[in-house]
Design an enzyme around this catalytic site. Sequence first.
Site, short mmCIF file in Angstrom:
data_model
loop_
_atom_site.label_atom_id
_atom_site.label_comp_id
_atom_site.label_asym_id
_atom_site.label_seq_id
_atom_site.Cartn_x
_atom_site.Cartn_y
_atom_site.Cartn_z
N SER A 213 0.65 87.87 -46.73
CA SER A 213 1.69 86.39 -46.31
C SER A 213 2.87 86.36 -45.90
CB SER A 213 1.74 85.47 -47.78
OG SER A 213 1.25 83.64 -47.11
N ASN A 214 3.29 85.11 -46.20
CA ASN A 214 5.40 84.83 -45.75
C ASN A 214 5.45 83.41 -46.55
OD1 ASN A 214 4.31 82.11 -43.80
ND2 ASN A 214 3.31 83.45 -43.28
N PRO A 215 7.30 83.26 -46.28
CA PRO A 215 7.70 82.37 -46.91
C PRO A 215 7.39 81.22 -46.60
CG PRO A 215 9.26 84.53 -46.23
CD PRO A 215 7.78 83.86 -45.61
N ALA A 280 2.99 78.77 -40.09
CA ALA A 280 3.28 80.73 -39.81
C ALA A 280 1.73 81.12 -39.92
CB ALA A 280 4.39 80.19 -40.62
#
Length: 408
Positions: A213-215, A280
């Site tokens: 995943s990403n922030p 995102a």
Amino acid sequence: MQPHGYLMGRRIAIGVGGGIAAYKVCDLIRMLRKEGAQVRVAMTESASQFVTALTLQSLSGEPVFTDSFDVQQDKGFGHLHLARWADVFVVAPATADLLARIRSGMGNDAVTTPLLAFRGPVLFAPAMNTAMWEDPRTVSNVKALKAESRYHWVGPESGVLADGDVGPGRLAELPAIVEAINRLAVTGPLAGERVLVTAGPTREAIDPVRFISNPSTGKMGVAMAQVARAQGAAVTVVLGPTQGLELDGLHVIDVNTADQMRDAVMRSIEGIDYFVAAAAVSDWKPSKVSPQKQKKGEGPEVLTLERTPDVLQGVSDHFQTQARKPMLIGFAAETHDIEVYAKLKLAKKRLDVVVANDVTSTNAGFQAETNRVVVLTVTGGRIEASGTKREVAAQIWNMITHLKGAVR
Ligand code: CTP
């Protein structure tokens, strides 16, 4: 009339008067809720002779305000609360008696009390016997109330009345009432427009306890959604896993993975006017998802990845061959050569607008409350915007609506 969800999250109070048309409020509530509105009902004592509070409560899904002096009701759902809560206050049927009391500023029952404290737009839908409607006192009351600009009217219509008389006094047709509510509740430059937004990260599972995943927090996408909603649009957000966002008034579809996001978007795109891709989306997912937790070994591990679907590109391709295209707004999260890459994305994905931000700068990008972006349009427009994510979203929407005015 096909529901469009234009009243998504709008708060409509209905004050029901004691007339034979009171039963029609049941269908009105149903129609408003189909449009996405939240509906709360207040009724006079005499209205309860025509329709029960229980019926209205079941249909609205909210407690019904029946007695302005009920201490219990006043605690959670009092007259001032209803006045503060509502975006629009509808009086239907507005009987001769209610109009007389409202005109004279009385607040002596469950309808007139909150109405007296209400400061927003009021819609009267009168219904009564023709003789009552034409009575000089009613005529004078209506005239006085019509002089106030925040009081609006729909009907009455002429026809055969419940008592057999023919003349003016019938409650307006329900679609006309819904339309009038729409005009009052939904105002702003995006009134009547449908917006679809993707926001937040996606999670691509490796095994039941691990994912890629990403922030992303979803804040920028939801700010775009909230501003559109405040400007009158009906907004759907396809939202990846996030926490603590203010989602009031938005139609939210929760998803986890890029594939789910693509599917939810493709199911929701018909008839939209704007597609805002602020999510995102993870660009890769593990080629194989282990159904069981992977045990760690001693040596290095190899994870084989494959590309996820590009949601924005998919939407752009879908509309390529269609006469009616939504405006396409993409985001470009970059770490270097920001405008160069943003322009490439604008062209490659055939966007109308691209919003570029430098995710390495402080107080901008992932997880920050504020943002600083460059907005580029297909016609060569360029602005820099900064501030809270909501302020930035407002500036971006300004740019988008100006562009739409110029190119469509
Ligand atoms: N996007 C999308 N689906 C993906 C990837 C991106 O919808 N699978 C959307 C994003 O929401 C954003 C825009 O496309 O609006 C970003 O474009 P993209 O070229 O994918 O950006 P990056 O993923 O940052 O591309 P790159 O890694 O090549 O810089």
